[in-house]
Design a protein around this motif. Structure first.
Motif, PDB file in Angstrom:
ATOM      1  N   ASP A 267    -109.329 -33.993 -31.840  1.00  0.00           N
ATOM      2  CA  ASP A 267    -109.474 -32.683 -32.029  1.00  0.00           C
ATOM      3  C   ASP A 267    -107.602 -32.040 -32.641  1.00  0.00           C
ATOM      4  O   ASP A 267    -107.335 -30.931 -31.627  1.00  0.00           O
ATOM      5  CB  ASP A 267    -109.617 -31.676 -30.385  1.00  0.00           C
ATOM      6  N   ASP A 268    -107.783 -31.667 -33.696  1.00  0.00           N
ATOM      7  CA  ASP A 268    -106.973 -30.762 -34.524  1.00  0.00           C
ATOM      8  C   ASP A 268    -107.123 -29.946 -34.252  1.00  0.00           C
ATOM      9  O   ASP A 268    -105.612 -29.280 -33.717  1.00  0.00           O
ATOM     10  CB  ASP A 268    -106.850 -31.150 -35.856  1.00  0.00           C
ATOM     11  N   THR A 269    -108.111 -29.205 -34.166  1.00  0.00           N
ATOM     12  CA  THR A 269    -108.289 -27.389 -34.408  1.00  0.00           C
ATOM     13  C   THR A 269    -107.498 -27.021 -32.954  1.00  0.00           C
ATOM     14  O   THR A 269    -107.110 -26.003 -32.471  1.00  0.00           O
ATOM     15  CB  THR A 269    -109.764 -27.500 -34.013  1.00  0.00           C
ATOM     16  N   ALA A 270    -108.270 -27.913 -32.180  1.00  0.00           N
ATOM     17  CA  ALA A 270    -107.794 -27.980 -30.198  1.00  0.00           C
ATOM     18  C   ALA A 270    -105.667 -28.052 -30.387  1.00  0.00           C
ATOM     19  O   ALA A 270    -105.127 -27.119 -29.574  1.00  0.00           O
ATOM     20  CB  ALA A 270    -108.383 -28.475 -29.654  1.00  0.00           C
ATOM     21  N   THR A 271    -105.714 -28.608 -30.963  1.00  0.00           N
ATOM     22  CA  THR A 271    -104.322 -28.999 -30.584  1.00  0.00           C
ATOM     23  C   THR A 271    -103.213 -27.666 -31.335  1.00  0.00           C
ATOM     24  O   THR A 271    -102.044 -27.723 -30.468  1.00  0.00           O
ATOM     25  CB  THR A 271    -103.987 -29.957 -31.304  1.00  0.00           C
ATOM     26  N   ILE A 272    -103.381 -27.808 -32.216  1.00  0.00           N
ATOM     27  CA  ILE A 272    -103.236 -26.411 -32.893  1.00  0.00           C
ATOM     28  C   ILE A 272    -103.646 -25.298 -32.373  1.00  0.00           C
ATOM     29  O   ILE A 272    -102.138 -24.130 -32.124  1.00  0.00           O
ATOM     30  CB  ILE A 272    -104.143 -26.292 -35.382  1.00  0.00           C
ATOM     31  N   ALA A 273    -104.567 -24.690 -31.659  1.00  0.00           N
ATOM     32  CA  ALA A 273    -104.744 -23.580 -30.526  1.00  0.00           C
ATOM     33  C   ALA A 273    -103.476 -23.830 -29.481  1.00  0.00           C
ATOM     34  O   ALA A 273    -103.096 -22.979 -29.411  1.00  0.00           O
ATOM     35  CB  ALA A 273    -105.768 -23.809 -30.313  1.00  0.00           C
ATOM     36  N   GLU A 274    -103.442 -25.486 -28.940  1.00  0.00           N
ATOM     37  CA  GLU A 274    -102.385 -25.459 -27.792  1.00  0.00           C
ATOM     38  C   GLU A 274    -101.737 -24.709 -28.200  1.00  0.00           C
ATOM     39  O   GLU A 274     -99.684 -24.146 -27.710  1.00  0.00           O
ATOM     40  CB  GLU A 274    -102.309 -26.794 -27.435  1.00  0.00           C
ATOM     41  N   LEU A 275    -100.554 -25.294 -29.216  1.00  0.00           N
ATOM     42  CA  LEU A 275     -99.181 -25.533 -30.007  1.00  0.00           C
ATOM     43  C   LEU A 275     -99.305 -23.209 -30.530  1.00  0.00           C
ATOM     44  O   LEU A 275     -98.220 -22.674 -30.031  1.00  0.00           O
ATOM     45  CB  LEU A 275     -98.972 -26.027 -31.422  1.00  0.00           C
ATOM     46  N   ALA A 276    -100.099 -23.380 -30.780  1.00  0.00           N
ATOM     47  CA  ALA A 276     -99.988 -21.707 -30.508  1.00  0.00           C
ATOM     48  C   ALA A 276    -100.102 -20.911 -29.426  1.00  0.00           C
ATOM     49  O   ALA A 276     -99.547 -19.932 -29.278  1.00  0.00           O
ATOM     50  CB  ALA A 276    -100.981 -20.908 -31.843  1.00  0.00           C
ATOM     51  N   ALA A 277    -100.930 -21.274 -28.912  1.00  0.00           N
ATOM     52  CA  ALA A 277    -100.401 -20.801 -27.097  1.00  0.00           C
ATOM     53  C   ALA A 277     -98.722 -21.004 -26.481  1.00  0.00           C
ATOM     54  O   ALA A 277     -98.619 -19.831 -25.784  1.00  0.00           O
ATOM     55  CB  ALA A 277    -101.541 -21.211 -26.452  1.00  0.00           C
ATOM     56  N   ALA A 278     -98.724 -22.199 -27.093  1.00  0.00           N
ATOM     57  CA  ALA A 278     -97.405 -22.563 -26.663  1.00  0.00           C
ATOM     58  C   ALA A 278     -96.167 -21.236 -27.590  1.00  0.00           C
ATOM     59  O   ALA A 278     -95.243 -20.814 -26.655  1.00  0.00           O
ATOM     60  CB  ALA A 278     -96.878 -23.878 -26.669  1.00  0.00           C
ATOM     61  N   VAL A 279     -96.281 -21.022 -28.816  1.00  0.00           N
ATOM     62  CA  VAL A 279     -95.319 -20.100 -28.917  1.00  0.00           C
ATOM     63  C   VAL A 279     -95.318 -19.234 -28.677  1.00  0.00           C
ATOM     64  O   VAL A 279     -94.533 -18.283 -28.602  1.00  0.00           O
ATOM     65  CB  VAL A 279     -95.650 -20.299 -30.764  1.00  0.00           C
ATOM     66  N   ARG A 280     -96.454 -18.619 -27.913  1.00  0.00           N
ATOM     67  CA  ARG A 280     -96.846 -16.918 -27.464  1.00  0.00           C
ATOM     68  C   ARG A 280     -96.561 -17.060 -26.580  1.00  0.00           C
ATOM     69  O   ARG A 280     -95.634 -16.035 -26.307  1.00  0.00           O
ATOM     70  CB  ARG A 280     -98.102 -16.778 -27.438  1.00  0.00           C
ATOM     71  N   SER A 281     -96.481 -17.631 -25.870  1.00  0.00           N
ATOM     72  CA  SER A 281     -95.745 -17.718 -24.110  1.00  0.00           C
ATOM     73  C   SER A 281     -94.874 -18.198 -24.399  1.00  0.00           C
ATOM     74  O   SER A 281     -93.673 -18.162 -23.297  1.00  0.00           O
ATOM     75  CB  SER A 281     -96.754 -18.355 -23.339  1.00  0.00           C
ATOM     76  N   CYS A 282     -93.596 -18.601 -25.256  1.00  0.00           N
ATOM     77  CA  CYS A 282     -92.932 -19.434 -24.724  1.00  0.00           C
ATOM     78  C   CYS A 282     -91.261 -18.556 -24.805  1.00  0.00           C
ATOM     79  O   CYS A 282     -91.813 -17.222 -25.687  1.00  0.00           O
ATOM     80  CB  CYS A 282     -92.152 -20.041 -26.688  1.00  0.00           C
ATOM     81  N   ALA A 283     -90.903 -18.557 -24.023  1.00  0.00           N
ATOM     82  CA  ALA A 283     -89.949 -17.597 -23.077  1.00  0.00           C
ATOM     83  C   ALA A 283     -87.973 -17.676 -24.239  1.00  0.00           C
ATOM     84  O   ALA A 283     -87.827 -16.669 -24.026  1.00  0.00           O
ATOM     85  CB  ALA A 283     -89.481 -18.151 -22.054  1.00  0.00           C
TER      86      ALA A 283
END
Length: 687
Positions: free
Chosen positions: A110-126
């Motif tokens: 699921d490419d869309t879900a994988t991209i969404a996971e990456l964006a969420a990780a960027v947003r929460s990256c400390a």
């Protein structure tokens, strides 16, 4: 560790645009960098590509570590999510990541879900995070289905990551244009070898590994290939402002050896008197305009720092109103234990106002004060010397009479704002941790009062303090002329717009305009500013329409009893820390309070928690070691009596009938002392 106005940034660019070099320059100041390589290894039949990747690996600084995620596209999100706040990550690039994501070996997925996971990780990256990605949206639509799938997936990834990042920059032909406001430090893209010389790169320019296109992308434009830079990105700062003339000298005053004459002549020119076209636009494309989105202080660190003060081991009730200084420093530094401001720079703006705004002032007095400061004389320079602060005297053009004409042209306002922004940027780049903003021009109080009348609905007589002559006499006619000048200026502009730039042009003048630019530039660089006097407060009022975040980076030490400062501070929500009513001149009042504020910050950072809350303390030893010191214990009494110097608080035994003790006697009969009798459970005497 958002030290430069951003914590996460996406660097976009086309092939050989210089985006990788620009991204590397953003992390050049980091002691260590985790380089996250997303590309798969080169195939065996592509020797040139393999040599290029090998050269890129060899050029990375030794302090950098490399981590590869090509084996599993989802691992990139895990790497970002697990990064700590003290780390710096450089991901190069998302084109390679999308190439691996679309590889048949990782399908179906699921490419869309994988991209969404990456964006969420960027947003929460400390961690401090820089991501590089090719911008393929400006090219032609690929002619192959899988080529179109690649561009579609990369475009979706770029949009999602850009939305999650604090800042986004587009590098085109070696020129950086910030699409999403941030305020990173200036960066220079080093010269790069030509396309046919990829094997011999310039030292210190760590190139990235990018995607090796799969067979399905042979018809596309090799969008996933390595991006190497072109020479010459001039200062890549998110808000860098160039200038046609050098800035005023910055120096650290020292106490003069002797108070003889004040040397020096008044400068004949100003640093921003040239036409607008001689002063280039903001290099990043950022235009100073209403509604800018600039950084805010840490909303959690300030309250947490104040809560921490209640736990400190102090004998009294604490720091009182100076707790606000700790909260301000914590919020602007992003830590609950803020450090005292080390490097401090004073910006003294000198520019006179013509007309009745300067009524009652001695001609040439403001110029004398400016020369005095440059020579290390006077209250401001001496206080700067005592506190180790730097001093920069900034000349601004003379403002026209407000009662008859605009004080500045629209062109001059634009130049003044950019000039002030650049002064703040230069201070931040030099490592300054606190700016002090002051002014010494004739007529500045009337100009600031006019700005307050226009922006806060005040009345001129209420915000203009009395005019006092050199002989300490009140000059009421001069005060009335100043009030009339403000009144006439407001009447002249009654039908004019009340936008920020209009107020500066019609009423504020050069010093207020430059001060406004300083506050905006300092906000963009997360640099706190201590206001001192009506000019800084008036500038802070103007910034509300340009960037409402600016006032949260301002600190007011003392209102000095000035009605305009008191009113402006009330509107801005800036409660003065002190009420000393200092009147030493703008800038000098703040420097007089600075040692106290530094001491408060040092104390708050150094004191441990109270022992009742788990803090440490120096306990007395259980036994006193042998020593030659005399024993100061009381001698034992020679005659009968108590053997202790402490009084005996026991109740005397009653002489008559009644209980023999004030305590409940629960002893068995016969167990009482010789003078007591057994009692029954009811409390009555037995027998």
């Amino acid at each position: 560790m958002s030290v430069d106005g951003w914590n996460t940034v996406l660097v976009l660019g086309g092939i050989r645009s210089g985006k990788s070099e620009f991204a590397e320059s953003l992390v050049a100041d980091a002691p260590t960098v985790r380089y996250v390589a997303t590309a798969a290894d080169a195939p065996a039949d592509d020797a040139e590509w393999a040599a290029r990747l090998a050269a890129h690996r060899e050029r990375r600084p030794e302090t950098w570590t490399t981590e590869e995620t090509a084996a599993d596209p989802r691992r990139l999100a895990d790497v970002l999510a697990s990064a700590g706040p003290n780390e710096t990550l450089l991901v190069d690039d998302l084109g390679g990541w999308v190439t691996v994501l679309l590889d048949p070996a990782h399908q179906p997925a699921d490419d869309t879900a994988t991209i969404a996971e990456l964006a969420a990780a960027v947003r929460s990256c400390a961690a401090r995070l820089v991501l590089v990605s090719p911008e393929v949206g400006l090219s032609l639509v690929p002619t192959t289905p899988l080529g179109r799938a690649f561009t579609d997936a990369l475009g979706a990834a770029n949009r999602a990551v850009a939305d999650a990042c604090d800042a986004v920059v587009l590098v085109v032909a070696g020129q950086a244009a910030w699409l999403k406001p941030g305020a990173p430090h200036p960066a220079t893209v080093p010269a790069q070898a030509g396309p046919m010389q990829a094997g011999s790169a310039q030292a210190g320019s760590a190139q990235h590994e990018s995607a090796q296109p799969g067979p399905a992308q042979a018809g596309s434009a090799q969008a996933g290939r390595a991006q190497t830079g072109a020479p010459g990105v001039p200062g890549g700062a998110g808000a860098s402002v160039a200038a046609s003339e050098p800035s005023p000298d910055v120096f650290t005053p020292t106490p003069p050896a002797a108070p003889e004459a004040v040397p020096g002549a008044e400068p004949t020119g100003t640093a921003w008197a040239a036409p607008t076209m001689a002063l280039p636009m903001v290099a990043t494309g950022l235009v100073i305009q209403p509604g800018m989105e600039l950084p805010m202080p840490d909303e959690y660190a300030g309250p947490q720092a104040i809560e921490r003060l209640a736990t400190l081991d102090v004998p009294g009730s604490g720091l009182g109103v100076l707790e606000r200084a700790v909260g301000f420093a914590a919020a602007t530094q992003g830590t609950v234990t803020p450090a005292p401001w080390g490097r401090v720079r004073v910006l003294l703006l000198h520019g006179d106002h013509l007309g009745d705004a300067a009524a009652g002032t001695v001609e040439g007095e403001s110029a004398r004060r400016a020369r005095q400061a440059r020579a290390g004389q006077g209250a401001l320079a001496r206080l700067a010397a005592e506190s180790g602060a730097e001093l920069q005297v900034v000349e601004v053009p003379t403002s026209a009479p407000m009662e008859t004409e605009p004080t500045l042209t629209g062109e001059q306002v634009e130049v003044a704002l950019r000039y002030g922004w650049r002064l703040a940027e230069e201070a931040a780049d030099a490592g300054v941790r606190l700016l002090v903003l002051g002014a010494c021009g004739a007529g500045t109080e009337a100009a600031a009062a006019a700005v307050l009348v226009a922006t806060a609905g005040a009345e001129a007589p209420a915000v203009l303090r009395r005019v006092v002559t050199d002989s300490d006499e009140i000059d009421d006619p001069a005060w009335m002329r100043r009030c009339a000048a403000v009144r006439d200026a407001l009447h002249r502009t009654r039908n004019s717009p009340r936008s920020a730039k209009d107020v500066l042009a019609e009423l504020g003048g050069g010093d207020v305009a430059v001060a406004t630019g300083v506050l905006l530039g300092a906000t963009a660089r997360r640099l706190p500013v201590m206001l001192d006097g009506p000019v800084g407060v008036a500038a802070a009022m103007v910034t509300r329409d340009l960037a409402g975040q600016a006032r949260h980076w301002c600190l007011l030490a003392d209102h000095g009893g000035h009605p305009a400062v008191q009113l402006g501070a009330d509107v801005l929500g800036l409660t003065p820390l002190l009420d000393l009513r200092l009147d030493l001149g703008e800038g000098a009042n703040a420097l007089a309070a600075l040692p106290l504020l530094r001491s408060v910050l040092a104390l708050a950072a150094a004191l441990p928690a109270h022992p009742s809350l788990g803090g440490g303390e120096d306990d007395e030893p259980d036994t006193v070691p042998d020593t030659d010191e005399p024993d100061f214990r009381e001698p034992e009494p020679a005659g009968p009596g108590p053997t202790s110097t402490e009084p005996d608080f026991r109740e005397p035994e009653p002489a008559g009938p009644g209980p023999t003790s004030t305590e409940a006697d629960l002893r068995e009969p016969g167990g009482a002392g010789p003078d007591t009798e057994a009692v029954d459970p009811s409390g009555r005497r037995a027998g």
